[in-house]
Design an enzyme around this catalytic site. Structure first.
Site, short mmCIF file in Angstrom:
data_model
loop_
_atom_site.label_atom_id
_atom_site.label_comp_id
_atom_site.label_asym_id
_atom_site.label_seq_id
_atom_site.Cartn_x
_atom_site.Cartn_y
_atom_site.Cartn_z
CE LYS A 234 -2.46 6.90 2.43
NZ LYS A 234 -2.84 8.06 1.61
CG ASP B 98 -7.56 9.49 3.91
OD1 ASP B 98 -8.16 9.80 4.97
OD2 ASP B 98 -8.15 9.36 2.82
#
Ligand code: SF4
Length: 178
Positions: free
Chosen positions: A87, A106
């Site tokens: 991420k 997320d």
């Protein structure tokens, strides 16, 4: 550095901390060489500050020693840095270098992807794969930002505001209580 600090912390708090962080330690070299306690003090309010300081120093040391002080521009090299997962690497590649390897997933993006019927997975990497296949690469950075904002403002985890949501005509509301 800011993305590493954002784990388990609000963006607003990170944005309060980074001006002082970068004033005191303006580059990877200075973060890597920061005296024990000094870096911790500056980032303390972001939570988990000991492990975040360790990740900031470790990532900075690797950036200095292996990449000449410059943040690397590949997924593989970014993920090899302490404190950097897929991420974080996608945030940096997409927003700093304009070359994302995928959509940033997320907790908000994962939840919205499932509610909107775009993915059935809970594993962020599998959600990312589904989103990458559904949207063209040039939309990936925008999509991540848009879903995060929509998740915060409208499609909250516990109480999604479906009655005022601009996506309600398109959304199958998978997993949303009636
Ligand atoms: S209609 Fe409801 S579940 Fe679907 S995106 Fe909007 S707020 Fe979320």
């Amino acid at each position: 550095m800011a993305t590493i600090l954002s784990a388990q912390c609000t963006d607003a708090r990170v944005n309060l901390v980074t001006p002082e962080l970068f004033r005191r330690f303006p580059d990877a070299r200075s973060i890597a060489a920061s005296p024990r306690g000094a870096l911790e003090k500056v980032i303390r309010s972001t939570g988990f500050f000991n492990s975040k300081a360790k990740a900031l120093r470790g990532a900075s040391k690797a950036i200095v020693e292996k990449h000449g002080g410059e943040v690397p521009r590949t997924m593989e090299a970014l993920r090899a840095l302490p404190g950097v997962g897929r991420k974080t690497a996608n945030v940096v590649l997409g927003n700093a270098f304009g070359a994302p390897e995928g959509v940033v997933v997320d907790t908000h993006v994962g939840r919205l992807a499932r509610r909107l019927g775009w993915s059935r997975h809970s594993d962020p990497e599998k959600v990312e794969r589904d989103l990458n296949a559904l949207f063209p690469r040039e939309k990936w950075v925008f999509l991540g930002h848009a879903l995060i904002l929509h998740g915060r403002a409208v499609c909250a985890s516990r109480k999604p505001r479906c009655e005022t949501c601009t996506l309600s005509d398109l959304c199958p509301r998978e997993g949303v209580a009636p």
